[in-house]
Design a protein around this motif. Structure first.
Motif, PDB file in Angstrom:
ATOM      1  N   GLU A 101       0.825  -1.211   0.000  1.00  0.00           N
ATOM      2  CA  GLU A 101       0.000   0.000   0.000  1.00  0.00           C
ATOM      3  C   GLU A 101       0.857   1.257   0.000  1.00  0.00           C
ATOM      4  OE1 GLU A 101      -2.820  -0.126   3.147  1.00  0.00           O
ATOM      5  OE2 GLU A 101      -3.676  -2.013   2.470  1.00  0.00           O
ATOM      6  N   ALA A 102       2.058   1.171   0.560  1.00  0.00           N
ATOM      7  CA  ALA A 102       2.936   2.333   0.610  1.00  0.00           C
ATOM      8  C   ALA A 102       3.654   2.555  -0.718  1.00  0.00           C
ATOM      9  CB  ALA A 102       3.961   2.160   1.728  1.00  0.00           C
ATOM     10  N   GLY A 103       3.452   1.669  -1.678  1.00  0.00           N
ATOM     11  CA  GLY A 103       4.083   1.836  -2.982  1.00  0.00           C
ATOM     12  C   GLY A 103       5.433   1.156  -3.099  1.00  0.00           C
ATOM     13  N   ARG A 104       5.895   0.528  -2.025  1.00  0.00           N
ATOM     14  CA  ARG A 104       7.170  -0.187  -2.073  1.00  0.00           C
ATOM     15  C   ARG A 104       6.950  -1.575  -2.648  1.00  0.00           C
ATOM     16  NH1 ARG A 104       7.610   2.048   3.460  1.00  0.00           N
ATOM     17  NH2 ARG A 104       6.519   0.147   3.990  1.00  0.00           N
ATOM     18  N   PRO A 105       7.967  -2.136  -3.275  1.00  0.00           N
ATOM     19  CA  PRO A 105       7.827  -3.514  -3.774  1.00  0.00           C
ATOM     20  C   PRO A 105       7.635  -4.487  -2.610  1.00  0.00           C
ATOM     21  CG  PRO A 105       9.842  -2.494  -4.617  1.00  0.00           C
ATOM     22  CD  PRO A 105       9.245  -1.554  -3.629  1.00  0.00           C
ATOM     23  N   ALA A 106       6.729  -5.429  -2.778  1.00  0.00           N
ATOM     24  CA  ALA A 106       6.473  -6.422  -1.737  1.00  0.00           C
ATOM     25  C   ALA A 106       7.644  -7.398  -1.689  1.00  0.00           C
ATOM     26  CB  ALA A 106       5.187  -7.170  -2.037  1.00  0.00           C
ATOM     27  N   PRO A 107       8.110  -7.725  -0.498  1.00  0.00           N
ATOM     28  CA  PRO A 107       9.224  -8.676  -0.398  1.00  0.00           C
ATOM     29  C   PRO A 107       8.770 -10.072  -0.792  1.00  0.00           C
ATOM     30  CG  PRO A 107       8.409  -8.152   1.775  1.00  0.00           C
ATOM     31  CD  PRO A 107       7.683  -7.261   0.802  1.00  0.00           C
ATOM     32  N   GLU A 108       9.637 -10.791  -1.494  1.00  0.00           N
ATOM     33  CA  GLU A 108       9.313 -12.156  -1.886  1.00  0.00           C
ATOM     34  C   GLU A 108       9.703 -13.105  -0.755  1.00  0.00           C
ATOM     35  OE1 GLU A 108      10.688 -13.388  -5.665  1.00  0.00           O
ATOM     36  OE2 GLU A 108      10.212 -11.488  -6.608  1.00  0.00           O
ATOM     37  N   PRO A 109       8.892 -14.156  -0.532  1.00  0.00           N
ATOM     38  CA  PRO A 109       9.247 -15.094   0.535  1.00  0.00           C
ATOM     39  C   PRO A 109      10.523 -15.847   0.179  1.00  0.00           C
ATOM     40  CG  PRO A 109       7.402 -15.913  -0.742  1.00  0.00           C
ATOM     41  CD  PRO A 109       7.685 -14.526  -1.221  1.00  0.00           C
ATOM     42  N   PRO A 110      11.305 -16.186   1.176  1.00  0.00           N
ATOM     43  CA  PRO A 110      12.508 -16.964   0.899  1.00  0.00           C
ATOM     44  C   PRO A 110      12.146 -18.291   0.237  1.00  0.00           C
ATOM     45  CG  PRO A 110      12.500 -16.205   3.169  1.00  0.00           C
ATOM     46  CD  PRO A 110      11.168 -15.863   2.577  1.00  0.00           C
ATOM     47  N   SER A 111      12.991 -18.743  -0.663  1.00  0.00           N
ATOM     48  CA  SER A 111      12.678 -19.950  -1.424  1.00  0.00           C
ATOM     49  C   SER A 111      12.640 -21.192  -0.550  1.00  0.00           C
ATOM     50  CB  SER A 111      13.698 -20.140  -2.548  1.00  0.00           C
ATOM     51  OG  SER A 111      14.987 -20.301  -1.989  1.00  0.00           O
ATOM     52  N   ASN A 112      13.289 -21.172   0.623  1.00  0.00           N
ATOM     53  CA  ASN A 112      13.263 -22.353   1.476  1.00  0.00           C
ATOM     54  C   ASN A 112      11.939 -22.521   2.204  1.00  0.00           C
ATOM     55  OD1 ASN A 112      13.499 -20.269   3.297  1.00  0.00           O
ATOM     56  ND2 ASN A 112      15.145 -21.200   4.479  1.00  0.00           N
ATOM     57  N   GLN A 113      11.040 -21.549   2.112  1.00  0.00           N
ATOM     58  CA  GLN A 113       9.740 -21.670   2.773  1.00  0.00           C
ATOM     59  C   GLN A 113       8.717 -22.385   1.911  1.00  0.00           C
ATOM     60  OE1 GLN A 113       8.267 -18.007   4.321  1.00  0.00           O
ATOM     61  NE2 GLN A 113       9.798 -17.906   5.924  1.00  0.00           N
ATOM     62  N   VAL A 114       8.985 -22.522   0.628  1.00  0.00           N
ATOM     63  CA  VAL A 114       8.025 -23.182  -0.252  1.00  0.00           C
ATOM     64  C   VAL A 114       7.852 -24.653   0.125  1.00  0.00           C
ATOM     65  CG1 VAL A 114       7.534 -23.841  -2.636  1.00  0.00           C
ATOM     66  CG2 VAL A 114       8.355 -21.545  -2.124  1.00  0.00           C
ATOM     67  N   PRO A 115       8.920 -25.437   0.304  1.00  0.00           N
ATOM     68  CA  PRO A 115       8.714 -26.827   0.724  1.00  0.00           C
ATOM     69  C   PRO A 115       8.027 -26.934   2.090  1.00  0.00           C
ATOM     70  CG  PRO A 115      10.960 -26.529  -0.052  1.00  0.00           C
ATOM     71  CD  PRO A 115      10.328 -25.177   0.029  1.00  0.00           C
ATOM     72  N   ARG A 116       8.354 -26.048   2.996  1.00  0.00           N
ATOM     73  CA  ARG A 116       7.713 -26.053   4.318  1.00  0.00           C
ATOM     74  C   ARG A 116       6.219 -25.771   4.183  1.00  0.00           C
ATOM     75  NH1 ARG A 116      10.229 -22.300   8.759  1.00  0.00           N
ATOM     76  NH2 ARG A 116      11.837 -23.888   8.614  1.00  0.00           N
ATOM     77  N   LEU A 117       5.866 -24.852   3.312  1.00  0.00           N
ATOM     78  CA  LEU A 117       4.459 -24.526   3.086  1.00  0.00           C
ATOM     79  C   LEU A 117       3.719 -25.718   2.491  1.00  0.00           C
ATOM     80  CD1 LEU A 117       2.317 -22.273   3.137  1.00  0.00           C
ATOM     81  CD2 LEU A 117       3.023 -21.699   0.830  1.00  0.00           C
ATOM     82  N   VAL A 118       4.328 -26.394   1.536  1.00  0.00           N
ATOM     83  CA  VAL A 118       3.699 -27.564   0.914  1.00  0.00           C
ATOM     84  C   VAL A 118       3.513 -28.669   1.945  1.00  0.00           C
ATOM     85  CG1 VAL A 118       4.066 -29.404  -0.781  1.00  0.00           C
ATOM     86  CG2 VAL A 118       4.523 -27.035  -1.409  1.00  0.00           C
TER      87      VAL A 118
END
Length: 52
Positions: free
Chosen positions: A8-25
């Protein structure tokens, strides 16, 4: 070039670290597999109530 999402502040949204994708799955599997099994067992045990 991929399109970046912004906050909302116009800043780019940070991308989640790639090591969180397997944990999320794995987390979703831990939740959905028992849920699906429970729903299957419930439906299987309720069917005789609605059949003659």
């Amino acid at each position: 070039m991929p399109e970046q999402t912004t906050t909302e502040a116009g800043r780019p949204a940070p991308e989640p670290p790639s090591n969180q994708v397997p944990r999320l799955v794995i987390t979703w599997l831990v939740v959905t597999v028992p849920l699906a099994y429970g729903l299957f067992q419930t439906v299987r045990s309720v069917i005789p109530l609605f059949t003659s």
